[in-house]
Structures are given as C-alpha cells and as structure tokens.
Motif scaffolding. Structure first.
Motif, mmCIF file in Angstrom:
data_model
loop_
_atom_site.group_PDB
_atom_site.id
_atom_site.type_symbol
_atom_site.label_atom_id
_atom_site.label_comp_id
_atom_site.label_asym_id
_atom_site.label_seq_id
_atom_site.Cartn_x
_atom_site.Cartn_y
_atom_site.Cartn_z
ATOM 1 N N GLY A 1 -3.677 54.657 -59.775
ATOM 2 C CA GLY A 1 -2.939 55.918 -59.719
ATOM 3 C C GLY A 1 -2.337 56.152 -58.344
ATOM 4 O O GLY A 1 -1.181 56.573 -58.216
ATOM 5 N N LEU A 2 -3.099 55.855 -57.297
ATOM 6 C CA LEU A 2 -2.597 55.997 -55.924
ATOM 7 C C LEU A 2 -1.398 55.087 -55.674
ATOM 8 O O LEU A 2 -0.420 55.471 -55.019
ATOM 9 N N GLU A 3 -1.473 53.873 -56.206
ATOM 10 C CA GLU A 3 -0.399 52.894 -56.020
ATOM 11 C C GLU A 3 0.866 53.296 -56.766
ATOM 12 O O GLU A 3 1.974 53.268 -56.213
ATOM 13 N N GLU A 4 0.719 53.717 -58.004
ATOM 14 C CA GLU A 4 1.883 54.034 -58.845
ATOM 15 C C GLU A 4 2.611 55.288 -58.380
ATOM 16 O O GLU A 4 3.835 55.368 -58.485
ATOM 17 N N ILE A 5 1.851 56.272 -57.866
ATOM 18 C CA ILE A 5 2.509 57.531 -57.466
ATOM 19 C C ILE A 5 3.340 57.344 -56.198
ATOM 20 O O ILE A 5 4.212 58.170 -55.886
ATOM 21 N N LYS A 6 3.120 56.264 -55.476
ATOM 22 C CA LYS A 6 3.947 55.968 -54.303
ATOM 23 C C LYS A 6 5.379 55.629 -54.718
ATOM 24 O O LYS A 6 6.314 55.821 -53.958
#
Length: 308
Positions: free
Chosen positions: A205-210
């Motif tokens: 989730g942290l990676e995709e929201i970037k």
C-alpha cells in the motif's frame, strides 16, 4: 491567580474524542501516584453535567479534596466539550500558552482549561487541542531545537517545533477516513474485523500510493480481494498502507530533512514506524504518557511562576 496556593497535589486530565486519562500528580514527590482511565471520550457524553459528574468521580477515586486543582487538556475544552475555550494563536511558547489558561469554578471544583492552538497557512486555518500539551512535554524531553512531532490518531497531527516554540501544524483525518471506509463503503466486505496484520501488504500500500491518487487506489482494495490476490487481513493492511502512505507522502514535502518524533499509543506506533522507515524519514519515539504528564506539569509550574 491564588487558586494554586498551598497545593501538594494536582490532577492532570487528557480528555479526548474517544478516551479520558487522568493522573494524580504529587508535587512534593514529583511523580504520578494514581491513574484513571475511561472510554468516556467527549463523543459518548450527551449532557454538560455528565462532565462534572465524571470529574467528581475522579476526585473520589483519587481520594483528594474537592478543591484540588484539575488541569484539563483536549477536546473537553472544545465547542462540543464542557465549555469552549478560545484557541491561542501560534507561534506559541510555554509562557504564551500558560497565560491563556482559563480558570472556572464549577460545583466547587477548581478547573484549569489548557487552550488549544490555531495556526494559519496560505489563508487556511488548522487547530489542535491536547497536542499542545504533548508538544510542551516533548520540547522538554528532546534536545533538538527544531523538529517535527507526529501524533497519529483519529485526526493525525504533525507539529513543527522551531526554537522551542510551536510554529505550525497540519491535520490529517487518517483514523476517521480508515474507520469510515472500513464500515460504510463497499470495501467493508473485503476487510477483516480482526487486528491481524500483514506487513507485506502494508508495504505494498505504501509503494502503490506513491504512484497514484488515493481515490484511484482505494478501489484496488476490492479488486485484490475479488481476484483472490489478497485475503481479508491482507486487504485491510493494504488499505492501512494506502491511507497512512497518503498522509506521509504529503507531509514529507513539508518536513524535508527535519527529524520526526512519534508520540503515539502502541497500536498505531508500529504502522508509522514502518511508514517513516519506508519513506527514509529520520525518526525517534517519545512516550505518550510521559510527554503529556510533563507538558501539563510544566504548564502548571509556569502558571504558578507567573501568579504566585
């Protein structure tokens, strides 16, 4: 202000949206001797008299006199609390805040309301209530003169400290948003109600929201589950990663190279530690209770110094 004369004990109350925490502080011993916790945050209180009844209960529980000074911080001093205390403008020092503490005598109880703070950035206002007391405590714990404080929660607060003063802050409705999405949208069917956690999917989730906007990524919580790419626990962790990641992605533009000190309950602390590490933000941790107690005590001492 002679209401503080000849007192050896004071009560420090952290009264927020969902919880109430009260501490009996012995001035001579310089420590907390009793603690009281209740789930009666202000959202569960309907009548004004209920606030006073709870305070009476705390006095009885602590076995102290009715005129023991009670210092109140948090949402109890908001429009939806016991009485509305005006916000104090930033920049704010400990002296500035203590001078704006409001005294009220109610049912023979001595109540000292610590004011919340307001700030203005690009013509838009932001406010905090309760976190100003935590910030004062943090300033007295942390050696740096310039840093950020992060107080995760229903409404996450990021507070900028410059030269031991509270300068600016930003609020993110992270907890509220997660709760609303989890309970009131179609995504609720894709999420577990348990507290189980998948670090792998939180990081995803942290990676995709970037890369994409939050409104776009939210629906992926459903499609991951729909096509058996995640189970309910993994979907919930992915959603947490998206929402917390959105918060830190935005605030990282403001913090730049400053160090962030997390002041949080254990439940949220692990999520933010992972997220700050992921974003390569320098961080430290300060104990929540220690910061609040020290902040409230310092405000009491400053008030005593001014009016004795």
């Amino acid at each position: 202000m002679n209401h503080l004369n000849q007192n050896t004990k004071i009560i420090l109350v952290d009264w927020g949206t969902t919880n109430l925490r009260a501490y009996l502080f012995n001035i001579k011993k310089n420590k907390v001797t009793k603690f009281y916790h209740s789930k009666y945050g202000i959202t569960k209180i309907i009548f004004k008299n209920d606030y006073l009844n709870i305070l009476k209960k705390i006095l009885k529980n602590f076995n102290v006199f009715i005129d023991t000074p009670i210092f109140l911080a948090g949402m109890v001093g908001s429009k939806n609390g016991l009485i509305e205390i005006p916000y104090t403008k930033t920049p704010a020092s400990i002296k500035h805040i203590s001078l704006n503490i409001i005294f009220k005598k109610m049912r023979n109880m001595k109540l000292f309301f610590i004011p919340g703070l307001s700030c203005q950035n690009r013509k838009l206002f932001d406010v905090i209530r309760g976190e100003e007391t935590i910030a004062i405590g943090a300033i007295n714990i942390i050696k740096d003169k310039n840093f950020f404080i992060c107080c995760p929660g229903t409404h996450s607060k990021w507070i900028n400290i410059k030269n031991n003063q509270i300068k600016l802050f930003e609020t993110y409705l992270t907890g509220d948003l997660f709760s609303s999405i989890s309970k009131s949208t179609i995504l609720s069917k894709s999420l577990t109600k348990s507290e189980k956690f998948s670090k792998k999917f939180f990081l995803l989730g942290l990676e995709e929201i970037k890369k994409k906007s939050l409104s776009y990524m939210l629906f992926k919580v459903r499609t991951l589950n729909l096509f058996n790419q995640s189970n309910l626990t993994e979907s919930k962790s992915f959603l947490s990663g998206l929402i917390i990641g959105e918060e830190i992605k935005n605030i990282s533009k403001t913090i730049k190279r400053d160090k962030v000190y997390l002041i949080s309950e254990e439940k949220l602390l692990k999520f933010y530690l992972i997220a700050l590490k992921f974003y390569k933000i320098k961080y430290g941790v300060v104990d929540y209770k220690k910061a609040f107690i020290l902040g409230a005590k310092k405000l009491y001492e400053q008030l005593w110094k001014i009016f004795k």
